[in-house]
Design a protein around this motif. Sequence first.
Motif, PDB file in Angstrom:
ATOM      1  N   GLN A  54       0.810  -1.221   0.000  1.00 60.17           N
ATOM      2  CA  GLN A  54       0.000   0.000   0.000  1.00 60.17           C
ATOM      3  C   GLN A  54       0.843   1.271   0.000  1.00 60.17           C
ATOM      4  OE1 GLN A  54      -2.704  -1.477   3.356  1.00 60.17           O
ATOM      5  NE2 GLN A  54      -4.082  -0.243   2.108  1.00 60.17           N
ATOM      6  N   CYS A 103     -10.729   0.168   3.248  1.00 56.36           N
ATOM      7  CA  CYS A 103      -9.317   0.008   2.889  1.00 56.36           C
ATOM      8  C   CYS A 103      -8.737   1.376   2.570  1.00 56.36           C
ATOM      9  CB  CYS A 103      -9.198  -0.910   1.669  1.00 56.36           C
ATOM     10  SG  CYS A 103      -7.493  -1.217   1.178  1.00 56.36           S
ATOM     11  N   LEU A 104      -7.545   1.648   3.119  1.00 55.74           N
ATOM     12  CA  LEU A 104      -6.925   2.953   2.872  1.00 55.74           C
ATOM     13  C   LEU A 104      -6.584   3.130   1.391  1.00 55.74           C
ATOM     14  CD1 LEU A 104      -4.600   3.153   6.013  1.00 55.74           C
ATOM     15  CD2 LEU A 104      -6.829   4.257   5.677  1.00 55.74           C
ATOM     16  N   HIS A 145      -7.552  -9.466   5.722  1.00 57.50           N
ATOM     17  CA  HIS A 145      -7.567  -8.317   4.806  1.00 57.50           C
ATOM     18  C   HIS A 145      -6.135  -7.870   4.482  1.00 57.50           C
ATOM     19  CE1 HIS A 145      -9.225  -4.210   3.526  1.00 57.50           C
ATOM     20  NE2 HIS A 145      -7.919  -4.012   3.616  1.00 57.50           N
ATOM     21  N   HIS A 149      -3.466  -8.302   0.924  1.00 56.64           N
ATOM     22  CA  HIS A 149      -2.682  -7.292   0.199  1.00 56.64           C
ATOM     23  C   HIS A 149      -1.343  -7.856  -0.272  1.00 56.64           C
ATOM     24  CE1 HIS A 149      -4.940  -3.577   0.402  1.00 56.64           C
ATOM     25  NE2 HIS A 149      -5.129  -3.679   1.710  1.00 56.64           N
TER      26      HIS A 149
HETATM   27 ZN    ZN Z   1      -6.590  -2.627   2.711  1.00 54.52          ZN
END
Ligand code: ZN
Length: 178
Positions: A54, A103-104, A145, A149
């Motif tokens: 991310q 989710c960011l 979650h 990623h």
């Molecule tokens: Zn996420």
Amino acid sequence: MSVREIIKMGNPVLREIAEDFSPKEILSEETQSLVEDMWDSMEAAGGIGLAAPQIGISKQLAVIRLQEQSERYPDMKDSEDFVIFNPKITVLDETEQGFWEGCLSIPGLRGYVERPRNIRVDYLDEDAKPKSIEIDEFLATVFQHEIDHLIGRLYVDRMKDITTLTYEDEMVLESAEN
Ligand code: ZN
């Protein structure tokens, strides 16, 4: 220590399979400062978990910290701080539980996702020591979650009913769970 930019859905890095860390790499100064940046970036964004992809780094690392006073996820109990490298999930109970996930990397949206309720996670910690933990309830969803990623998956891929995809400001956020 610095706050890194969080990349969004559509960026191809979020769809890659992230690379493992060697124990030596985990102990390096570079990685230790990356972990600091992960915490800083997660805090600045008001998140409860963040995976290295991310922030554009396709490596097997995530940080997780549930906070009771979280605005994004009310009614949550504090958790310890988890820094997880090279995590592997074993499902202990396939019975699914559902939560409204956000989710960011998908800002402003929530979707209803069902996942196994009880899992074991084997990983290396910040000292490159092997750890094995059993978790359930909301924390089990958060781990799944974040670990998703690391294999290029986003929560929207896990939604069974895409019609539940909702803008946060259209939701009544009484509770993180449903
Ligand atoms: Zn996420």
